[in-house]
Write a protein that holds these residues in place. Structure first.
Motif, mmCIF file in Angstrom:
data_model
loop_
_atom_site.group_PDB
_atom_site.id
_atom_site.type_symbol
_atom_site.label_atom_id
_atom_site.label_comp_id
_atom_site.label_asym_id
_atom_site.label_seq_id
_atom_site.Cartn_x
_atom_site.Cartn_y
_atom_site.Cartn_z
ATOM 1 N N LEU A 1 0.847 -1.183 0.000
ATOM 2 C CA LEU A 1 0.000 0.000 0.000
ATOM 3 C C LEU A 1 0.884 1.235 0.000
ATOM 4 C CD1 LEU A 1 -2.845 1.260 0.330
ATOM 5 C CD2 LEU A 1 -2.572 0.980 2.799
ATOM 6 N N SER A 2 0.613 2.151 -0.932
ATOM 7 C CA SER A 2 1.380 3.391 -0.919
ATOM 8 C C SER A 2 0.475 4.569 -1.268
ATOM 9 C CB SER A 2 2.561 3.327 -1.892
ATOM 10 O OG SER A 2 2.145 3.502 -3.217
ATOM 11 N N LEU A 3 0.803 5.690 -0.682
ATOM 12 C CA LEU A 3 0.083 6.942 -0.898
ATOM 13 C C LEU A 3 1.119 8.035 -1.095
ATOM 14 C CD1 LEU A 3 -2.356 8.965 -0.705
ATOM 15 C CD2 LEU A 3 -1.939 8.981 1.760
ATOM 16 N N GLU A 4 0.917 8.810 -2.144
ATOM 17 C CA GLU A 4 1.791 9.958 -2.384
ATOM 18 C C GLU A 4 0.926 11.185 -2.616
ATOM 19 O OE1 GLU A 4 4.581 9.226 -5.564
ATOM 20 O OE2 GLU A 4 4.743 7.113 -4.972
ATOM 21 N N ILE A 5 1.276 12.276 -1.939
ATOM 22 C CA ILE A 5 0.640 13.574 -2.168
ATOM 23 C C ILE A 5 1.800 14.546 -2.421
ATOM 24 C CG2 ILE A 5 -0.976 15.299 -1.302
ATOM 25 C CD1 ILE A 5 -1.941 13.198 0.717
ATOM 26 N N PRO A 6 2.365 14.487 -3.642
ATOM 27 C CA PRO A 6 3.618 15.209 -3.900
ATOM 28 C C PRO A 6 3.511 16.726 -3.850
ATOM 29 C CG PRO A 6 2.740 14.282 -5.934
ATOM 30 C CD PRO A 6 1.884 13.770 -4.819
ATOM 31 N N ASN A 7 2.310 17.265 -4.038
ATOM 32 C CA ASN A 7 2.174 18.724 -4.079
ATOM 33 C C ASN A 7 1.410 19.299 -2.897
ATOM 34 O OD1 ASN A 7 3.505 19.267 -6.704
ATOM 35 N ND2 ASN A 7 1.899 17.903 -7.453
ATOM 36 N N ALA A 8 1.407 18.558 -1.779
ATOM 37 C CA ALA A 8 0.764 19.070 -0.560
ATOM 38 C C ALA A 8 1.630 20.179 0.012
ATOM 39 C CB ALA A 8 0.580 17.959 0.463
ATOM 40 N N PRO A 9 1.086 21.171 0.615
ATOM 41 C CA PRO A 9 -0.317 21.391 0.947
ATOM 42 C C PRO A 9 -1.089 22.148 -0.129
ATOM 43 C CG PRO A 9 0.988 23.049 2.049
ATOM 44 C CD PRO A 9 1.947 22.158 1.290
ATOM 45 N N GLN A 10 -0.398 22.621 -1.188
ATOM 46 C CA GLN A 10 -1.073 23.454 -2.190
ATOM 47 C C GLN A 10 -2.260 22.751 -2.851
ATOM 48 O OE1 GLN A 10 2.203 22.915 -2.019
ATOM 49 N NE2 GLN A 10 3.049 24.913 -1.514
ATOM 50 N N VAL A 11 -2.186 21.412 -3.020
ATOM 51 C CA VAL A 11 -3.273 20.711 -3.717
ATOM 52 C C VAL A 11 -4.594 20.799 -2.958
ATOM 53 C CG1 VAL A 11 -1.764 19.111 -4.936
ATOM 54 C CG2 VAL A 11 -2.695 18.474 -2.712
ATOM 55 N N PHE A 12 -4.526 21.018 -1.659
ATOM 56 C CA PHE A 12 -5.763 21.096 -0.877
ATOM 57 C C PHE A 12 -6.499 22.416 -1.104
ATOM 58 C CE2 PHE A 12 -3.278 17.915 1.452
ATOM 59 C CZ PHE A 12 -4.169 16.854 1.337
ATOM 60 N N LEU A 13 -5.841 23.369 -1.781
ATOM 61 C CA LEU A 13 -6.474 24.641 -2.124
ATOM 62 C C LEU A 13 -7.064 24.597 -3.529
ATOM 63 C CD1 LEU A 13 -3.708 26.991 -0.691
ATOM 64 C CD2 LEU A 13 -5.794 26.177 0.433
ATOM 65 N N GLU A 14 -6.807 23.518 -4.253
ATOM 66 C CA GLU A 14 -7.281 23.350 -5.634
ATOM 67 C C GLU A 14 -8.803 23.237 -5.660
ATOM 68 O OE1 GLU A 14 -6.748 23.742 -9.256
ATOM 69 O OE2 GLU A 14 -4.843 23.290 -8.263
ATOM 70 N N ARG A 15 -9.462 23.997 -6.532
ATOM 71 C CA ARG A 15 -10.922 23.986 -6.604
ATOM 72 C C ARG A 15 -11.432 23.226 -7.832
ATOM 73 N NH1 ARG A 15 -11.056 24.209 -1.952
ATOM 74 N NH2 ARG A 15 -10.697 26.124 -0.816
ATOM 75 N N GLU A 16 -10.552 22.995 -8.784
ATOM 76 C CA GLU A 16 -10.946 22.314 -10.016
ATOM 77 C C GLU A 16 -11.076 20.807 -9.766
ATOM 78 O OE1 GLU A 16 -9.019 21.908 -14.432
ATOM 79 O OE2 GLU A 16 -8.588 23.725 -13.288
ATOM 80 N N ALA A 17 -12.080 20.189 -10.381
ATOM 81 C CA ALA A 17 -12.263 18.737 -10.234
ATOM 82 C C ALA A 17 -11.114 18.004 -10.922
ATOM 83 C CB ALA A 17 -13.585 18.306 -10.850
#
Length: 161
Positions: A22-38
């Motif tokens: 099991l692996s999870l990557e969020i390479p552009n956090a925290p900026q991605v959490f401000l993304e409004r586009e689907a």
């Protein structure tokens, strides 16, 4: 039933179902959490089986989910759900079908839950994997005739934002 007939009767049982990787990557956090586009969600699915010992097989169903907005990756989750199955006294053709259809069908609900749970825990709306027809996939792999269908998407992702 005689002992000889019982010893030659087909056997199929589940010994163990587990998360192998099991692996999870969020390479552009925290900026991605401000993304409004689907996001665009891409789902890849594959499975394989291997012989562990006589009559005992491991089947692994791996699902990779990548969510992107434009060229920016929001998250990437990969889960390998595995199972150990006892399969004995089946003709080779039937064994291949059991490992290619029945085993992935058993594993799919588990990996579906793992993916949804991990994506939710990562702070994103859940990704719900649509049902998969492993029999159709199995038949398509056996019948290479419709080569024009190479681009057919077998899994329809559902991502609510």
């Amino acid at each position: 039933m005689s002992d000889a007939a019982q010893n030659n009767a087909p056997v199929f049982s589940i010994e163990k179902v587990y998360v192998k990787d099991l692996s999870l990557e969020i390479p552009n956090a925290p900026q991605v959490f401000l993304e409004r586009e689907a996001p665009q969600v891409d789902i890849q699915l594959h499975h394989n089986s291997s012989n562990v010992e006589d009559g005992v097989y491991q089947t692994t169903l791996t699902v990779t989910v990548t969510a992107k907005v434009k060229d920016k990756t929001l998250f990437l989750v990969e889960a390998a759900q595995a199972g150990i199955f006892v399969v004995r006294n089946l003709p080779a053709q039937d064994l291949e079908a059991v490992l290619g259809i029945a085993c992935p069908n058993i594993l799919f609900p588990y990996v579906r839950e793992v993916i949804s749970d991990v994506v939710t825990r990562a702070g994103f709306p859940p990704v719900l994997l649509a049902p998969v027809n492993f029999e159709a996939i199995y038949q398509a792999q056996r019948d290479p005739q419709p080569a024009q269908q190479g681009g057919v998407q077998l899994i329809t992702p559902t991502a609510a934002h």
